[in-house]
Design a protein around this motif. Structure first.
Motif, short mmCIF file in Angstrom:
data_model
loop_
_atom_site.label_atom_id
_atom_site.label_comp_id
_atom_site.label_asym_id
_atom_site.label_seq_id
_atom_site.Cartn_x
_atom_site.Cartn_y
_atom_site.Cartn_z
N ARG A 1 0.86 -1.19 0.00
CA ARG A 1 0.00 0.00 0.00
C ARG A 1 0.89 1.23 0.00
O ARG A 1 1.56 1.52 0.99
N PHE A 2 0.88 1.92 -1.12
CA PHE A 2 1.73 3.10 -1.25
C PHE A 2 1.01 4.35 -0.78
O PHE A 2 -0.15 4.57 -1.10
N SER A 3 1.76 5.15 -0.07
CA SER A 3 1.25 6.44 0.40
C SER A 3 1.29 7.43 -0.78
O SER A 3 1.48 7.02 -1.91
N ASN A 4 1.13 8.70 -0.52
CA ASN A 4 1.18 9.70 -1.59
C ASN A 4 2.55 9.67 -2.25
O ASN A 4 3.54 10.00 -1.62
N VAL A 5 2.57 9.26 -3.51
CA VAL A 5 3.86 9.15 -4.20
C VAL A 5 4.22 10.52 -4.76
O VAL A 5 3.36 11.23 -5.29
#
Lengths: 302, 398
Positions: B224-228
């Motif tokens: 789960r990626f945060s704000n890239v």
């Protein structure tokens, strides 16, 4: 141990990357191999992991100090029972339409013990513009068990919580100093899981600083607020009374810390034990309040 | 503390099962400890070559930023024999040996491709998490139906797939006033999802759970990626941070977490290399107030009225502020995720949230100045011509 290994191969990697940065440059854009802790910290403000800013606290303490000393003339008893290091969950009775107890307790501990206090509260604050931001910068957090666990167990901080929730400030004046239900004992469970003591605090004075005469239930509902009171302050001071407190004398008494004979970090604790402790702590604060009220000669002078 | 140790042991234990070098035994340099940060693709020959558990890799969403970057990095590892990339659009990055297959939006032919190529690893980077890109219906088709087809293909009888990596987003946690400051991988949402993208991601992660349960022999990683953030990727947040002034909501200064685009690629490669089981948050250290984010970018914030944001949306879009509903609530409450699980597995971030923003703005400034230069834009057909046409005279050693 895994960390040691990673550190070792890290240095190897750095050594290698020195040679072949040129041929790797046109492939994927490969960063220099510099890691976060070696790079300059780009932060500008001092807002911490929780949204609290020490600079803002300093400013707030400067503004609030005269109110604390001159208006409420706060007096502490048993402050030495609050540890100067290590986590602890502070639990107090809750009162006044706009609770005047939380700032007093936080201010007192921060100035006397010189350690921060994080206040867990209803998330209603967070959805209010300006107030929500101020609340967060001054050390307020939504009362989520994850927040409490991380603060208490991992960061060894002091956390203040009012288990009565909004039922405390919402109660009418004739029920002053009658403790409401302590939620579902969630605060006990959190303290157990975090392996920290609960330190009860009994506060006398806040109830009289802004007494609620009656509730406007319809208005509260339409505004989406937990309660919308008409206070004695509003009648006495008009619009000023929305925020203006009466100068009741505050007396805060720290009671004996409660330690739990259970191992920390359990997923679940016996409901029986949780409720038993929760009730015992409620009773401890209630009895202390009765005793303090018996000895109180004047609402305004203590 | 005890809890943390426990999870660490868990990860190490499960990694062992997947045939990796034991973690935390202080292994000598010739074997690759789990705790080693990811290799740079270009010099994969030194340690990881031949040791890579994945030989035949299928990358979905090759045309997307991530798919392209991951494929590039995998190409550099000679241990990986085959890389097949799928997408509805041409890849936009330079690729040497990745085979591109054009597919339809919901990947209906995936089962045939998996069977034909006998891939052992699928990198599913096709999920769309930026709602400004397309309609809710198209997004559903890609995210939910596409993933369903992917898992159907991977769980077909006799399937060769042993490792699946899914690129998800921290948007699955939602964004509400009662949220904790830090979401761990196990923290449930505080409110039921009502936005299409969150519903999509929840459905997708549901399929992942089912798939992992039904196929215990397959390692499944959900990231789960945060704000890239970064100078190459474009998201609603990078777009507003490139504006002359940055919009905010009056009276709100929520805290944001960022992960740098380089750390995203590195994290995907790290997870592939180590076949990490389970779900991992990927986000830089620290949360930044939105005003501080703007300040690091050297910009002022312009407060918008905090209520009725959906009414303002068309007007704002005309001004170049295209912030979908999800981002409007982020501008109120922000979101933080606990990144320690991935760190405990041995990954090290190159950027904190603040450093990621700083790196983004510095490179963006430089890029603005260099714009109009003679930068070569990758054209697949042209490269194909240079590589394969008999008309081109090549050096004998290639």
């Amino acid at each position: 141990m895994a960390r040691d290994a990673s550190a070792k191969s890290e240095s190897q990697e750095n050594a290698i990357s020195g040679q072949d940065t040129t041929d790797s440059a046109d492939l994927v854009h490969v960063p220099s191999g510099e890691l976060a802790d070696e790079r300059p910290n780009a932060r500008i403000t001092d807002v911490d992991d929780w949204g609290r800013s020490e600079q803002m606290r300093v400013l707030a303490r400067r503004v609030y100090d005269p109110i604390y000393r001159r208006w409420f003339r706060v007096e502490w008893e048993g402050l030495e029972k609050i540890p100067t290091d290590g986590g602890a969950l502070l639990v107090a009775n809750h009162a006044a339409a706009i609770p005047s107890d939380a700032p007093a307790i936080m201010h007192g501990i921060e100035t006397e013990l010189e350690r921060p206090v994080y206040g867990l509260a209803d998330n209603i604050f967070r959805s209010m513009p300006v107030i929500g931001t101020m609340w967060s910068r001054l050390g307020g957090l939504p009362a989520h068990p994850d927040n409490a666990y991380r603060l208490l167990s991992e960061q060894n901080q002091l956390v203040l919580v009012f288990p009565e929730g909004s039922k405390g400030p919402a109660k009418p004046f004739h029920r002053r100093y009658q403790l409401g239900r302590f939620g579902r004992g969630g605060f006990v469970e959190i303290a157990m899981r975090s392996g920290v003591p609960v330190i009860p605090i009994a506060a006398v004075g806040p109830e009289e600083s802004m007494p609620t005469l009656f509730q406007m239930k319809g208005l509260a509902k339409s505004l989406g607020l937990p309660y919308a009171p008409v206070t004695a302050n509003m009648l006495a001071m008009g619009p000023l009374g929305i925020l203006g407190y009466f100068p009741a004398k505050f007396k805060l008494k720290v009671l004996d810390p409660v330690n739990f004979d259970v191992p920390p970090d359990r997923e679940r604790y016996s409901r029986f034990k949780v409720m038993e402790y929760s009730e015992a702590i409620r009773e401890q604060i209630q009895q202390a309040l009765y005793e303090m009220l018996r000895n109180r000669e004047s609402v305004w002078f203590g | 503390m005890a809890r943390k140790k426990h999870s660490q042991a868990d990860v190490a234990g499960e990694v062992n099962q997947s045939g990796e070098t034991p973690a935390g035994t202080g292994t000598p340099a010739e074997s690759k400890p789990v705790g080693t940060p990811d290799k740079k693709p270009a010099k994969s020959s030194d340690v990881s070559a031949g040791n890579h558990p994945n030989k035949r890799v299928l990358v979905t969403g090759l045309g997307s930023f991530w798919g392209g970057r991951v494929a590039q990095a995998l190409e550099a590892d000679p241990a990986i024999e085959v890389i097949v990339g799928l997408d509805t659009v041409e890849p936009s990055v330079e690729l040497e040996r990745t085979e591109y297959v054009r597919v339809d939006a919901n990947y209906s032919i995936l089962a045939r491709i998996v069977k034909a190529t006998q891939v052992d690893t699928i990198v599913h980077s096709f999920l769309v998490v930026d709602p400004t890109q397309m309609s809710a219906k198209a997004m559903h088709e890609i995210n939910v139906i596409g993933t369903m087809n992917l898992f159907a293909a991977a769980s077909a009888p006799g399937s060769s797939v042993r490792n699946v990596l899914l690129k998800s987003s921290t948007a699955v946690y939602g964004c509400a006033p009662e949220d904790p400051v830090w979401f761990t991988e196990d923290t449930p949402r505080t409110r039921a999802p009502h936005r299409s993208i969150e519903k999509n991601l929840n459905a997708v992660e549901g399929y992942v759970g089912d798939f992992a349960e039904d196929n215990p022999h397959v390692n499944v990683t959900t990231m789960r990626f945060s704000n890239v953030i970064g100078d190459e990727i474009e998201t609603p947040l990078t777009r507003v941070l490139k504006l002359p002034v940055v919009p905010s909501l009056l009276g709100f200064d929520p805290r944001f977490q960022f992960v740098h685009e380089d750390d995203v690629t590195r994290a995907i490669l790290f997870a592939l290399q180590n076949r990490l089981p389970g779900t991992y948050n990927v986000a830089g250290d620290g949360l930044l107030p939105w005003t501080e984010v703007a300040a690091i970018c050297g910009k002022r914030t312009v407060p918008l009225p905090p209520f009725g944001t959906s009414l303002m949306a068309p007007g704002l879009r005309a001004l170049g502020v295209d912030l979908p509903d999800e981002y409007m609530s982020l501008l109120k409450y922000g979101r933080g995720v606990d990144n320690r699980k991935l760190k405990d597995a041995g990954f090290r971030y190159e950027y904190t949230s603040a450093q990621a923003v700083q790196a983004f703005i510095e490179r963006t400034r430089l890029k603005d100045i260099m714009a109009g230069g003679t930068e070569y834009k990758y054209e697949r057909d042209v490269e194909q011509f240079f590589r394969q046409s008999p008309a081109v005279i090549r050096d004998s050693d290639g």
